[in-house]
Design a protein around this motif. Structure first.
Motif, mmCIF file in Angstrom:
data_model
loop_
_atom_site.group_PDB
_atom_site.id
_atom_site.type_symbol
_atom_site.label_atom_id
_atom_site.label_comp_id
_atom_site.label_asym_id
_atom_site.label_seq_id
_atom_site.Cartn_x
_atom_site.Cartn_y
_atom_site.Cartn_z
ATOM 1 N N GLU A 249 0.834 -1.202 0.000
ATOM 2 C CA GLU A 249 0.000 0.000 0.000
ATOM 3 C C GLU A 249 0.870 1.255 0.000
ATOM 4 O OE1 GLU A 249 -3.118 2.118 3.004
ATOM 5 O OE2 GLU A 249 -3.288 -0.050 2.750
ATOM 6 N N GLU A 250 1.915 1.260 0.788
ATOM 7 C CA GLU A 250 2.826 2.411 0.847
ATOM 8 C C GLU A 250 3.555 2.598 -0.481
ATOM 9 O OE1 GLU A 250 4.399 5.751 2.528
ATOM 10 O OE2 GLU A 250 2.871 4.470 3.425
ATOM 11 N N LEU A 251 3.978 1.507 -1.097
ATOM 12 C CA LEU A 251 4.661 1.590 -2.397
ATOM 13 C C LEU A 251 3.715 2.108 -3.477
ATOM 14 C CD1 LEU A 251 6.699 -1.723 -2.165
ATOM 15 C CD2 LEU A 251 7.629 0.609 -2.145
ATOM 16 N N GLU A 252 2.451 1.762 -3.381
ATOM 17 C CA GLU A 252 1.465 2.278 -4.333
ATOM 18 C C GLU A 252 1.321 3.791 -4.207
ATOM 19 O OE1 GLU A 252 -2.249 0.173 -4.548
ATOM 20 O OE2 GLU A 252 -1.222 -1.759 -4.622
ATOM 21 N N ASN A 253 1.455 4.331 -3.005
ATOM 22 C CA ASN A 253 1.415 5.786 -2.822
ATOM 23 C C ASN A 253 2.544 6.455 -3.601
ATOM 24 O OD1 ASN A 253 -0.791 5.596 -1.106
ATOM 25 N ND2 ASN A 253 0.471 5.545 0.740
ATOM 26 N N ALA A 254 3.738 5.865 -3.545
ATOM 27 C CA ALA A 254 4.880 6.411 -4.285
ATOM 28 C C ALA A 254 4.639 6.306 -5.789
ATOM 29 C CB ALA A 254 6.163 5.691 -3.891
ATOM 30 N N LYS A 255 4.073 5.189 -6.223
ATOM 31 C CA LYS A 255 3.759 5.004 -7.642
ATOM 32 C C LYS A 255 2.804 6.094 -8.113
ATOM 33 C CE LYS A 255 0.307 2.621 -8.819
ATOM 34 N NZ LYS A 255 -0.754 1.671 -9.079
ATOM 35 N N ASN A 256 1.744 6.326 -7.350
ATOM 36 C CA ASN A 256 0.769 7.348 -7.735
ATOM 37 C C ASN A 256 1.385 8.746 -7.766
ATOM 38 O OD1 ASN A 256 -1.223 5.400 -8.006
ATOM 39 N ND2 ASN A 256 -1.906 5.623 -5.888
ATOM 40 N N TYR A 257 2.279 9.030 -6.839
ATOM 41 C CA TYR A 257 2.984 10.315 -6.815
ATOM 42 C C TYR A 257 3.803 10.478 -8.095
ATOM 43 C CZ TYR A 257 5.869 14.167 -5.118
ATOM 44 O OH TYR A 257 6.500 15.379 -4.973
ATOM 45 N N ALA A 258 4.520 9.421 -8.476
ATOM 46 C CA ALA A 258 5.347 9.474 -9.686
ATOM 47 C C ALA A 258 4.489 9.680 -10.935
ATOM 48 C CB ALA A 258 6.176 8.192 -9.808
ATOM 49 N N ILE A 259 3.358 9.021 -10.994
ATOM 50 C CA ILE A 259 2.465 9.177 -12.145
ATOM 51 C C ILE A 259 1.975 10.619 -12.236
ATOM 52 C CG2 ILE A 259 0.188 8.540 -13.052
ATOM 53 C CD1 ILE A 259 0.789 5.669 -11.964
ATOM 54 N N GLN A 260 1.601 11.207 -11.116
ATOM 55 C CA GLN A 260 1.148 12.603 -11.098
ATOM 56 C C GLN A 260 2.238 13.560 -11.550
ATOM 57 O OE1 GLN A 260 -0.118 13.235 -7.064
ATOM 58 N NE2 GLN A 260 -2.064 12.167 -7.351
ATOM 59 N N LYS A 261 3.504 13.202 -11.323
ATOM 60 C CA LYS A 261 4.631 14.070 -11.663
ATOM 61 C C LYS A 261 5.180 13.814 -13.065
ATOM 62 C CE LYS A 261 5.157 16.432 -7.833
ATOM 63 N NZ LYS A 261 5.324 17.857 -7.752
ATOM 64 N N GLY A 262 4.548 12.914 -13.829
ATOM 65 C CA GLY A 262 4.936 12.747 -15.230
ATOM 66 C C GLY A 262 5.713 11.492 -15.573
ATOM 67 N N LEU A 263 5.610 10.449 -14.769
ATOM 68 C CA LEU A 263 6.259 9.175 -15.079
ATOM 69 C C LEU A 263 5.757 8.659 -16.416
ATOM 70 C CD1 LEU A 263 7.944 6.661 -14.209
ATOM 71 C CD2 LEU A 263 5.868 5.825 -13.101
ATOM 72 N N SER A 264 6.690 8.281 -17.306
ATOM 73 C CA SER A 264 6.265 7.819 -18.628
ATOM 74 C C SER A 264 6.397 6.313 -18.814
ATOM 75 C CB SER A 264 7.039 8.536 -19.732
ATOM 76 O OG SER A 264 8.408 8.197 -19.673
ATOM 77 N N ARG A 265 7.485 5.713 -18.330
ATOM 78 C CA ARG A 265 7.690 4.269 -18.512
ATOM 79 C C ARG A 265 8.351 3.680 -17.281
ATOM 80 N NH1 ARG A 265 9.946 2.634 -24.411
ATOM 81 N NH2 ARG A 265 7.993 1.581 -24.794
#
Length: 117
Positions: free
Chosen positions: A62-78
């Protein structure tokens, strides 16, 4: 144990996660990861080596998913994962989605994918 590095030339974040960890260590890792995300430009890529990682505890996922969502919001592409182990693969697919999870057995293969080659 973990390490996080940002390559500004490639605009890529590298994470290596080894062994197992508790929620406190995962939170600390996430804080460092989010700092790296803040240094990246939109469109950045992420290579995560979990080939020597144990199975994640549910509260850590669950905590790692929070980091994933943060990265997606900041423009993670791949994203590319270096992974070894059926259970970890299953956890990744559940956390990132079947079509969002690109897994490799070597860093070279993952780099080629992220470089678009």
């Amino acid at each position: 144990m973990y390490s996080i590095k940002f390559d500004s030339v490639k605009n890529r974040i590298y994470t290596v996660l080894e062994g197992s960890s508790n929620l406190e260590e995962v939170k600390k890792c996430n804080m460092e990861f989010m700092k790296a995300v803040d240094n990246a430009k939109s469109g950045f890529t992420y290579l995560c080596d979990i080939s020597k990682r144990g199975v994640e505890l549910p509260e850590c996922i669950e905590e790692l998913e929070n980091a994933k969502n943060y990265a997606i919001q900041k423009g993670l592409s791949r994203v590319a994962f270096i992974v070894d182990g059926a259970i970890l693969k299953m956890q990744l697919k559940r956390a990132y989605g079947e079509n969002q999870t690109t897994m490799f057995v070597s860093k070279e293969e993952a780099e080629r994918y992220l470089d678009g080659k």
